[in-house]
Each structure stands twice: as C-alpha cells, then as structure tokens.
Design an enzyme around this catalytic site. Sequence first.
Site, short mmCIF file in Angstrom:
data_model
loop_
_atom_site.label_atom_id
_atom_site.label_comp_id
_atom_site.label_asym_id
_atom_site.label_seq_id
_atom_site.Cartn_x
_atom_site.Cartn_y
_atom_site.Cartn_z
N TYR A 162 -0.96 -6.64 -12.25
CA TYR A 162 -0.19 -6.00 -11.19
C TYR A 162 1.19 -6.64 -11.04
O TYR A 162 2.21 -5.93 -10.97
CB TYR A 162 -0.96 -6.11 -9.87
CG TYR A 162 -0.19 -5.61 -8.68
CD1 TYR A 162 0.16 -4.26 -8.57
CD2 TYR A 162 0.19 -6.46 -7.64
CE1 TYR A 162 0.87 -3.79 -7.47
CE2 TYR A 162 0.89 -5.99 -6.54
CZ TYR A 162 1.23 -4.66 -6.46
OH TYR A 162 1.94 -4.20 -5.37
N GLY A 172 6.14 9.41 -4.61
CA GLY A 172 5.17 8.90 -3.65
C GLY A 172 5.53 9.30 -2.23
O GLY A 172 5.34 8.54 -1.29
N SER A 221 4.28 11.42 -0.13
CA SER A 221 3.28 12.12 0.66
C SER A 221 2.77 11.33 1.86
O SER A 221 2.01 11.86 2.68
CB SER A 221 2.09 12.51 -0.22
OG SER A 221 1.50 11.36 -0.81
N ARG A 222 3.15 10.07 1.98
CA ARG A 222 2.66 9.25 3.09
C ARG A 222 3.42 7.92 3.11
O ARG A 222 4.23 7.63 2.23
CB ARG A 222 1.16 8.97 2.92
CG ARG A 222 0.82 8.18 1.66
CD ARG A 222 -0.67 7.93 1.54
NE ARG A 222 -1.40 9.17 1.32
CZ ARG A 222 -1.68 9.66 0.11
NH1 ARG A 222 -1.29 9.02 -0.97
NH2 ARG A 222 -2.33 10.80 -0.01
N GLY A 223 3.13 7.10 4.11
CA GLY A 223 3.60 5.72 4.16
C GLY A 223 5.10 5.55 4.06
O GLY A 223 5.88 6.27 4.71
N ILE A 224 5.52 4.59 3.26
CA ILE A 224 6.94 4.26 3.13
C ILE A 224 7.72 5.43 2.57
O ILE A 224 8.83 5.73 3.03
CB ILE A 224 7.11 3.00 2.26
CG1 ILE A 224 6.59 1.77 3.02
CG2 ILE A 224 8.57 2.81 1.87
CD1 ILE A 224 6.53 0.51 2.16
N LYS A 278 4.98 -4.76 -11.42
CA LYS A 278 6.00 -4.69 -10.38
C LYS A 278 7.27 -5.42 -10.80
O LYS A 278 8.38 -4.98 -10.48
CB LYS A 278 5.47 -5.27 -9.07
CG LYS A 278 4.34 -4.47 -8.45
CD LYS A 278 4.71 -3.03 -8.15
CE LYS A 278 5.67 -2.88 -6.99
NZ LYS A 278 5.90 -1.44 -6.63
#
Length: 285
Positions: A170, A18, A20-23, A174
């Site tokens: 969800y 993940g 590609s952006r954000g955190i 998690k």
Amino acid sequence: MSTADNTPLAGRTALITGGSRGIGAAIALRFAAAGANVSLLATSGQLRPNRLPGTVYSVAEQVTEAGGKALPVVGDIRKDDDVEAAVARTVEEFGGLDIVVNNAAAFDTTPTSAIAMKKYDLVHAVNARGSFLVSRTALPHLEKSEAAHILTISPPLVLAGQWLGPHLAYTASKYAASLNTLGFAAEFADRGIAANSLWPRTAVGTEGIRVILGEEIAGKRSRTPAVMADAALAIVSRDPRSFTGQLVTDEEVLRSEGVTDFSRYRLDGEEADLELSFFLPETTK
C-alpha cells in the site's frame, strides 16, 4: 467580496475520480460552489448491499440541487477505455477540461508476508497506474487551459521504516502516486500545467475510514471532508506556474491561506484527540 472571489473557478471544468462519496464528493461540491463544472468518475453507479453508500448520480444530484453543473460517469480508472470515454464525455459536455483530481484510491494494509498478489495488483492499479492514466489521458485538454491543475490525493514522501515496513504494498502504491506528481510537475512545467499532491494531516471522517478504522476514529477523532475540499480549492485557485511540484497537507495549505482556527472542521472532542494521518514524519504508530 467580489463575484470573482466567490467563484474563483467560474468557467472551469474539473474531472474528479472517486467522486461518489467522502473526500471526492466534498471536493466536487466545493468546486461547484466556486463556479466549476464537475465531472464525477467512479465505479459506483448504483447502491449495492454491503457496499459503501453513495453513487456518482447521488453526488451529481447534490451538485445540481446546489445550483452547480455535474456530469456523472460510471467507469473504472484501471481501464483505459473507461478513462478515455470519461475524458471525452467531459470535454463534450463542458467544452474543455482544466482540473484533474486523482482522488480514487484502493486501501489494503496487509503486510508483505500475507498480502495476495491480486490485492497488490489492485492497490497499484488504482493508486499508481490509475492516477497516471487519468492525468495522461487528460493532458491534451489540460494543455489548452490557462489554469490547468493536476491534484492527486497522495502523501508526502517519508522514507521511514514506520511506513514502509508494516504495509509495503500500500505504501509503495501511494508513494508512486506522489512520484507521479513530482514527475508531472517537472515534465509539464513549460506547458503551464501544475501538478501537486494533497494529504490530510488528520483522519477524515469518511464512510471508508469508518469501515477501515471504526466509528471511534471516524466519528470522534477526525475532521470533516470539508477540510480537504477547502484545501483543494485553495490549491487549484493558485497560479499553476507558481505553485507546482508540492506534496502538502490540508493544514499547511489552509494555514498559508490565513486559517488559524480548525475547530469548524473537527467532528468531536479537542484538537489533541485527533488521529493523525499515515505517512507524516511527526506521526508515530
């Protein structure tokens, strides 16, 4: 301050899902600044209409422009072949693998009565199975590292109705990722491989949060992704044999590092205005 203090990850390689952006992007940039080679694995290989901004290539360019080394890899952590190829390319490019950051995530808070099983399968395939698959695939290389860490962006295990009831699919996905952390820590303890989970104490102003929760929270009641990146760096800089099996928040980690003023991470407003994260015992909905 010595060079070692400035670059605690010098000579190490991190694979960040993940990325590609954000955190994920923030962690990649922070790790690169600390001396690490970073491999970025995400499905975002090109910008698409009506999709979140950012690609593995754009983040890799940022890393390179900042003086770091990055390998962008387009792939899906739900697919065994993609993950195996990403790990193999990372090791071929950088000569090894020391750190795995399981950051990629799927979000869907639809309640049990309304969620489609396709969406149920998605959140579990990405959040639970994906983090397991990436860690498992990287294991033979982590075993060769003297400072091996698996860091998963997943929450503390708060078995309360306020989190289990509204969006069980969800929440369970998690929590499964956090259970992976505890299992990895126990199983790999004698191999010197740390496994920990990190979770934000407050909302973090990412592109995804802006879409999910709106501009009011993402732009005014959140902290920047840098808070997670700094906490992640602190964790993977620690001795893997002495810090493992922990499900911690960014604020816990940074306070233990001596940080007392978090205003630098706040996007707007006051500390009291911050939106608290899901899955924390003191948080109410």
